[in-house]
Design a protein around this motif. Sequence first.
Motif, PDB file in Angstrom:
ATOM      1  N   THR A 441     -19.428 -35.951  21.821  1.00 17.17           N
ATOM      2  CA  THR A 441     -18.806 -35.570  23.078  1.00 17.17           C
ATOM      3  C   THR A 441     -18.809 -34.060  23.201  1.00 17.17           C
ATOM      4  O   THR A 441     -17.946 -33.381  22.654  1.00 17.17           O
ATOM      5  N   ARG A 442     -19.839 -33.535  23.868  1.00 20.10           N
ATOM      6  CA  ARG A 442     -19.984 -32.093  24.073  1.00 20.10           C
ATOM      7  C   ARG A 442     -19.921 -31.327  22.748  1.00 20.10           C
ATOM      8  O   ARG A 442     -19.310 -30.283  22.639  1.00 20.10           O
ATOM      9  N   GLY A 443     -20.533 -31.897  21.718  1.00 21.04           N
ATOM     10  CA  GLY A 443     -20.623 -31.234  20.436  1.00 21.04           C
ATOM     11  C   GLY A 443     -19.592 -31.678  19.419  1.00 21.04           C
ATOM     12  O   GLY A 443     -19.812 -31.522  18.217  1.00 21.04           O
ATOM     13  N   HIS A 570     -27.421 -16.418  18.201  1.00 20.12           N
ATOM     14  CA  HIS A 570     -27.991 -17.198  17.097  1.00 20.12           C
ATOM     15  C   HIS A 570     -28.546 -18.508  17.636  1.00 20.12           C
ATOM     16  O   HIS A 570     -27.861 -19.249  18.340  1.00 20.12           O
ATOM     17  N   LEU A 571     -29.808 -18.800  17.274  1.00 17.27           N
ATOM     18  CA  LEU A 571     -30.530 -19.949  17.815  1.00 17.27           C
ATOM     19  C   LEU A 571     -30.792 -20.954  16.700  1.00 17.27           C
ATOM     20  O   LEU A 571     -31.377 -20.625  15.662  1.00 17.27           O
ATOM     21  N   HIS A 572     -30.365 -22.197  16.918  1.00 16.98           N
ATOM     22  CA  HIS A 572     -30.497 -23.216  15.879  1.00 16.98           C
ATOM     23  C   HIS A 572     -31.924 -23.713  15.765  1.00 16.98           C
ATOM     24  O   HIS A 572     -32.803 -23.401  16.567  1.00 16.98           O
ATOM     25  N   GLY A 573     -32.172 -24.520  14.755  1.00 17.63           N
ATOM     26  CA  GLY A 573     -33.501 -25.051  14.497  1.00 17.63           C
ATOM     27  C   GLY A 573     -33.751 -26.356  15.210  1.00 17.63           C
ATOM     28  O   GLY A 573     -33.009 -26.783  16.085  1.00 17.63           O
ATOM     29  N   GLY A 574     -34.796 -26.984  14.805  1.00 17.58           N
ATOM     30  CA  GLY A 574     -35.166 -28.265  15.405  1.00 17.58           C
ATOM     31  C   GLY A 574     -36.514 -28.227  16.099  1.00 17.58           C
ATOM     32  O   GLY A 574     -37.543 -28.444  15.479  1.00 17.58           O
ATOM     33  N   PRO A 575     -36.547 -28.046  17.436  1.00 15.71           N
ATOM     34  CA  PRO A 575     -35.458 -27.589  18.316  1.00 15.71           C
ATOM     35  C   PRO A 575     -34.435 -28.660  18.668  1.00 15.71           C
ATOM     36  O   PRO A 575     -33.497 -28.403  19.425  1.00 15.71           O
ATOM     37  N   GLU A 576     -34.586 -29.891  18.071  1.00 13.22           N
ATOM     38  CA  GLU A 576     -33.702 -30.981  18.507  1.00 13.22           C
ATOM     39  C   GLU A 576     -32.330 -30.938  17.858  1.00 13.22           C
ATOM     40  O   GLU A 576     -31.550 -31.892  18.018  1.00 13.22           O
ATOM     41  N   GLU A 577     -32.002 -29.896  17.135  1.00 13.63           N
ATOM     42  CA  GLU A 577     -30.647 -29.787  16.605  1.00 13.63           C
ATOM     43  C   GLU A 577     -29.683 -29.386  17.715  1.00 13.63           C
ATOM     44  O   GLU A 577     -30.085 -29.149  18.861  1.00 13.63           O
ATOM     45  N   GLN A 578     -28.410 -29.305  17.383  1.00 14.03           N
ATOM     46  CA  GLN A 578     -27.377 -28.949  18.356  1.00 14.03           C
ATOM     47  C   GLN A 578     -26.336 -28.072  17.681  1.00 14.03           C
ATOM     48  O   GLN A 578     -26.000 -28.283  16.513  1.00 14.03           O
ATOM     49  N   GLU A 579     -25.847 -27.080  18.393  1.00 15.69           N
ATOM     50  CA  GLU A 579     -24.738 -26.278  17.876  1.00 15.69           C
ATOM     51  C   GLU A 579     -23.462 -27.109  17.902  1.00 15.69           C
ATOM     52  O   GLU A 579     -23.142 -27.730  18.911  1.00 15.69           O
TER      53      GLU A 579
END
Length: 791
Positions: A441-443, A570-579
Amino acid sequence: MAADARDHVTDGDRSGRAAHGPAPALRRVDADPATFGAPAWHALARPADARSEDARPADGDTPGEVCAAAPALVLLPEAAGPREAVSRLRAHGCCYPSAGADGAEVAFICDRGGVPQLWAGPVNSAEVRLLDSSPDPVTEVSWSPDGRWIAYTTAPGGGEHSRVLCVRPDGSGRRVLAGADPGSTAYLGCWSHDGSCLAVTVTAPPARTPGEAQGLVPVDRGPADSPLDGALPPAGWADRGGHATLLGASSYDAGTWHGPTAATGTAAGATSAGPTDGTAPAAATVRPDGGLSVYLIDPDGLTSPALLTTETHAATLRACDLSRDGSLVLLRRGPRGRREAVVRRTDDATATFALPVADGDPWIGRFSPDARTLWLRSNADREHAALLAVLLDADGRPEGASDDLLEAPRHTSVVAEREGCDLELLAMAHDGRTAALAWNTRGASELELVETFPAFWGVPARQAPDRTGPARPVPLPHEVVTRVTAAGVGRLLLALSGSQRRPGVWWAHEGVSLLRTPWSSRDEDAVPPGRPPVRPVPLRLTARDGLPLSGWYYRAPGRPSSVPAPCVIHLHGGPEEQERPVLHPLYHELTGRGLDVFAPDVRGSSGHGRSFVDADLGAGRFAALDDVADCAAHIVTTGLADPTRLAVMGRSYGGYLTFASLVWHPDLFRTGVAVCGMSDFLTFFAATEPWLAESAAHKYGHPDRDRELLRSLSPMTRVDALRVPVLAVHGEHDTNVPPEESRQFVRAARERGLAAELLTLRDEGHDFLRADNRRLFRRAAADWMERHLLL
């Protein structure tokens, strides 16, 4: 290590047989009617001392290829450790719990000794024991249903190649089940329900000629404009025990030309393309890419591994569940963004059902006790993943379906869904009566329990596929659930993380009042005293093309809210990951230096629906680069950040975005820190692991068909636009994104007179798992940011 282990094997196997030498080649055999009622894999396995003179593919196997040798069981010296780590971290993290047969004891991963290791102990006592004291990081854990073995995956040397081991709960009998050979990789699948066998996925290294192995023979790797161009590997090429090749490239096998391999888009399980010039024999060939195979392995070593399935050019392949009679296996396969669930019969390897499933947690579903209902976490024909029920007949096919697997979606029922939310984790009780559902739910996470077939228990499941009991919410003490698993009758184990705590394991009986395990860190141990973690606040914005974006903002303490701050995007990996709103030691380090952090989800991230994930495919990646600039503009125009003191940073795909942002938006950022990032898609595809290349091609583009697109998206193509200092960080054993990706960008920056540094972390791969290396990385990154944003 594998060779040494084989040379020092001690006879600790129950059968009394030494575990030297490779396992015999396996043939799939039909189940004898006399074995009906026994698990089907017993009809597949043979005594371990049996030998086959026939290595031909059996009926039902993929024609035109020979499966890689079955994994050999390798006994290891005892490696159980003391009850406490010799040098204990002040604040440690515990994760990935797996319960024993009665749920009273838990095996888990803990880094209290400085590296993620395998531990076990009671849920209600602080008395825990270290089961494997070796320095290789542990990544997955699974306790057998009969309680006799604990299986786990390790990353030797901290690199990307992994192996599967098992050990008895008292720390004895440690052995390698798969992945002992250099260059091979193995990872966990499911246990059979009686605990007699473990499903393991094995990747075999591609074949090489003796001349290739010595670097004497040119390797043909495709078109003339390929980065390798038919020549020897370039300087910086890392020999990782197995060649990575361009997709669709050519290969040699023992000096015999076998023609081009099948390109992306080939149906799973299809054979490689045959010879085109008539010079190669029509006999079976070794797979050029090694492929992926799933074996059932007896940890006692009494029977040989049984091959369940094998696929060429596979991006992923994992056995998620076996039916209780062993006749059906649930597989998860496919590249990123195009995963699918496949049901396959174990006796003849026939696929009976296929359905798209969401990315994320690989444990996608489970069979009901009678195998007439399949529960799946899927986003088929949907924006967000939901809980689906599929009715199966006695042969594993959807009830009433034709032979066309594409008709499968019409035989599914949605039994639990939430508007705008993904079903992120699905766990079933051992008896199949209760499902635990974790919603994103929204992270943040929300957990609930539902009964399956509540009013119809005892009635065949097919009569009530869409009935579940009312949802029972489970209050959570922290924001994010990372794993849910059953633990005996009526008990759940949860791995939790949050913005104010280190990851820990909690347990609950019948879903009420979660209790922290005594061996998990307390909240007050999260960071040193006097500086509590920053609790992030959500930010929402709109990209220039109207797409809604969001992220989490971490405000450094001590600065008035009216004063714009130096800020790191800061940009997460993946790109399919989520903060997610969890404790990030890196963010804690940066905010402690007086730097704000904005961690956004640019397009391509998960948690916002399937359309958002797919919004960066192919040429859509240019819009993702614009998203980074739009995020910077938002925090500046809202008064949060100082426009003259912005930096960009990220890991993996976020490292690529960092490199790219510095050359696409050269006047926006004062500096950047790129961690394990790609700098040139063509060199990345040439050097990454073959199965990773298969998965990445869908996301980024095919290195043959989409060469110009990949070239235009590569930061190295625009490196002349670089204007600011850059720090690159890489693990020396990273075979996902090889270190040369960082080296070539740093080298190019220095050639242009810019300050550029490369920090290489020893004994690390794509993820930094050792406490001392993580600490070094955080301090080096924060020092770099402080130097260029504050001084």
